[in-house]
Enzyme design. Structure first.
Site, PDB file in Angstrom:
ATOM      1  N   GLU A 199       0.828  -1.211   0.000  1.00  0.00           N
ATOM      2  CA  GLU A 199       0.000   0.000   0.000  1.00  0.00           C
ATOM      3  C   GLU A 199       0.857   1.253   0.000  1.00  0.00           C
ATOM      4  O   GLU A 199       1.023   1.910   1.027  1.00  0.00           O
ATOM      5  CB  GLU A 199      -0.943   0.010   1.208  1.00  0.00           C
ATOM      6  CG  GLU A 199      -2.062  -1.004   1.092  1.00  0.00           C
ATOM      7  CD  GLU A 199      -3.100  -0.851   2.191  1.00  0.00           C
ATOM      8  OE1 GLU A 199      -2.822  -0.162   3.187  1.00  0.00           O
ATOM      9  OE2 GLU A 199      -4.182  -1.433   2.048  1.00  0.00           O
ATOM     10  N   GLU A 291      -6.766  -7.204  -1.029  1.00  0.00           N
ATOM     11  CA  GLU A 291      -7.165  -6.965   0.358  1.00  0.00           C
ATOM     12  C   GLU A 291      -8.465  -6.168   0.394  1.00  0.00           C
ATOM     13  O   GLU A 291      -8.597  -5.165  -0.294  1.00  0.00           O
ATOM     14  CB  GLU A 291      -6.065  -6.194   1.101  1.00  0.00           C
ATOM     15  CG  GLU A 291      -6.351  -5.947   2.567  1.00  0.00           C
ATOM     16  CD  GLU A 291      -5.218  -5.173   3.240  1.00  0.00           C
ATOM     17  OE1 GLU A 291      -4.036  -5.534   3.025  1.00  0.00           O
ATOM     18  OE2 GLU A 291      -5.506  -4.211   3.960  1.00  0.00           O
TER      19      GLU A 291
END
Length: 378
Positions: A199, A291
């Site tokens: 991320e 995710e």
């Protein structure tokens, strides 16, 4: 888990809360490692071909890997070895430094055979007490988990879970060493995917692209056919959480073949603009949702199953693969098991030890993806 953390000194011992801003080895000893990774016991080799049980009939069915083999990106879709689009569905581990004890023979058997998952994401945090504190130990554990997933017929995503700092270039040297070793040891397998930057946040798309174009060739040198997953700007929101969108990727994509771009969402926080951009991007970029959760961006709070279902319906329509956060007994609502389940050794199959989000996602996995089947039983 991903986006969003407190500082390490503020973290509870069982892992950090998410803090996503809500906007709208060297290679020494490789010979021994390669030999060890290549040698499966008779039992392990047999398990590689073991079929999963159909949840309705109870009859054996081919595992995801046995049925679909080496994956590839064809156009905007994830495809099997025959070029047929497929959708994988499964679970992500929590950080190995906190919840490795939730990844046991019993829990992984349940994930493959009771949950009927197609894919396991192995989340290797880099900071936050993770890889950088013990590169050899954490790398060895990733080797082990790849073998465990392989024996169960699961695809395995190796998740380089960089989070803080948000610039993946902070860890480029570590990433090059790690992925060179992992790719060399497992290049003979058809089931390994590489997620090279979990991320990215607070950093430009140009910087993420530059990092990706350094790491991908190291993987390709060892494992030229593997699918590589590239994190996107603003906690893998395609840029939305920092005021951008997917158009910057479309205008200047990573210079590599056989890659997909990563999108993450938390349903109670990321509807509206996030969902709209995701829908648009799916028609312009190959996407993999590595995710997501049904809760808020913290990975906690109330579940929003309505918003989550809208995402899942769209992903089924577009055959976008997904992985849910997370397969642990963390106290937060996004962890599927009740606290204490892992220490007690289960139960991991069935629904007795599941939180509401766990029961919901188990049902979703059992009825979707390449190993899914219509099923209303427990």
């Amino acid at each position: 888990m991903a986006r969003h953390r407190t500082t390490p000194e503020a973290l509870p011992t069982n892992g950090p809360a998410r803090r996503r801003p809500f906007r709208t080895l060297g290679l020494a000893g490789m010979g021994a490692l390669l030999l060890g990774a290549a040698l499966l016991t008779g039992e392990a080799a047999e398990r590689t071909q073991t079929a999963q049980a159909d949840p309705v009939s109870g009859e054996a069915a081919l595992s995801a890997v046995d049925a679909h083999g080496q994956l590839q990106v064809c156009g905007l879709k994830l495809c099997d070895e025959n070029g047929q689009p497929i959708q994988l569905t499964g679970m992500s581990s929590h950080g190995l430094q906190w919840f490795d004890h939730c990844l046991t023979d019993a829990s992984l058997d349940a994930l493959a055979d009771d949950w009927n998952a197609d894919v396991l994401r192995v989340s290797l945090y880099i900071q936050e007490g993770g890889y950088e504190t013990d590169p050899r130990g954490f790398t060895d554990r990733v080797h082990d988990l790849i073998e465990e997933g392989t024996r169960r017929g699961l695809y395995v995503i190796v998740d380089w879970h960089m989070l803080t700092p948000g610039d993946p270039n902070h860890n480029t040297g570590l990433a090059l060493d790690f992925f060179a070793e992992i790719a060399a040891a497992h290049a003979d397998k058809d089931n390994v995917l590489y997620e090279i930057a979990n991320e990215p946040n607070g950093v430009s798309w140009d910087s993420i692209r530059s990092y990706s174009e350094q790491v991908i060739p190291v993987i390709r040198e060892q494992d030229p056919e593997a699918v590589v997953l590239v994190g996107t700007r603003a906690w893998s929101s395609l840029g939305v959480s920092e005021g951008s969108d997917h158009s910057e990727i479309v205008a200047d994509p990573v210079d590599a073949d056989n890659i997909m771009y990563v999108y993450h969402f938390y349903a109670a926080s990321h509807d509206g603009l996030h969902f709209d951009v995701f829908q648009q991007a799916a028609r312009e970029l190959p996407l993999f949702v590595t995710e997501f959760g049904t809760q808020e961006h913290t990975g906690d709070g109330e579940d929003d199953f309505v918003s989550a279902q809208a995402y899942l319906d769209f992903m089924a329509q577009e055959q976008i693969s997904w992985v849910n956060w997370n397969y642990s007994d963390d106290h937060r609502s996004g962890a599927v098991f009740e606290p204490g389940t892992c220490a007690a050794g289960g139960p991991f199959a069935g629904t007795d030890a599941l939180k509401p989000a766990g029961e919901w996602i188990r049902d979703q996995i059992r009825t979707s993806g390449v190993n899914g089947a219509d099923d209303t039983g427990s």
